[in-house]
Design an enzyme around this catalytic site. Sequence first.
Site, PDB file in Angstrom:
ATOM      1  N   ASP A   7     -69.142   8.424  33.985  1.00  0.00           N
ATOM      2  CA  ASP A   7     -67.898   9.158  33.765  1.00  0.00           C
ATOM      3  C   ASP A   7     -66.955   8.725  34.881  1.00  0.00           C
ATOM      4  O   ASP A   7     -67.052   9.218  35.997  1.00  0.00           O
ATOM      5  CB  ASP A   7     -68.157  10.666  33.811  1.00  0.00           C
ATOM      6  N   GLU A  68     -67.151   6.236  29.671  1.00  0.00           N
ATOM      7  CA  GLU A  68     -66.137   6.971  28.913  1.00  0.00           C
ATOM      8  C   GLU A  68     -64.903   6.100  28.750  1.00  0.00           C
ATOM      9  O   GLU A  68     -64.399   5.538  29.720  1.00  0.00           O
ATOM     10  CB  GLU A  68     -65.763   8.273  29.623  1.00  0.00           C
ATOM     11  N   ASP A 141     -68.676  16.164  36.211  1.00  0.00           N
ATOM     12  CA  ASP A 141     -68.695  14.701  36.065  1.00  0.00           C
ATOM     13  C   ASP A 141     -70.121  14.187  35.878  1.00  0.00           C
ATOM     14  O   ASP A 141     -70.361  13.230  35.148  1.00  0.00           O
ATOM     15  CB  ASP A 141     -68.070  14.026  37.298  1.00  0.00           C
TER      16      ASP A 141
END
Length: 184
Positions: A7, A68, A141
């Site tokens: 992330d 991501e 996260d």
Amino acid sequence: MRVLGIDPGLTRCGVGVVEGEVGRPLTLIDVNVVRTSAHLAVPERLVTIEKGIDAWLDEHRPDAVAIERVFARSDVSTVMGTAQASGIAMVCAARRGLPVALHTPSEVKAAVSGNGRADKAQVGAMVTRILRLDALPKPADAADALALAITHIWRGGAQARIDAALATAQRQTQRPARPARSRA
């Protein structure tokens, strides 16, 4: 399959490794965040992220990396930092010849919770449940990195097979026809 989910973020870059396969229980291998100080210059922060991701790749030796996909937000500086961290993650994986998959936030939410508009709490709760954890990984996260790895195991493997089949079919249709040999 062992997947490193990332992330991306300039201050906190979530990293999580999950192992498993479709139809079988998944296993948490490790999860954390790579942190950088806002007091450092951006190039120094990117080097810190690179070193952190390299260390995770060296230690956990994943089969694939799921990151991501950066999407537009209203705050351009946030998007820039996220995109820069994402680029570093892609470079680290590419250096090792690892496949990289980009998954959108809504794709991850839908894969993990069944709802592409799920909030962070719902995604975190499902990550905890899917991986049979005692507690929600924190910060968010870290949980998001695990959600990315889960998504890739559940969806990425199938997509990789589809992509490989399409590439093979395309190569076969692009081959020039062999000239007919005369039998004289």
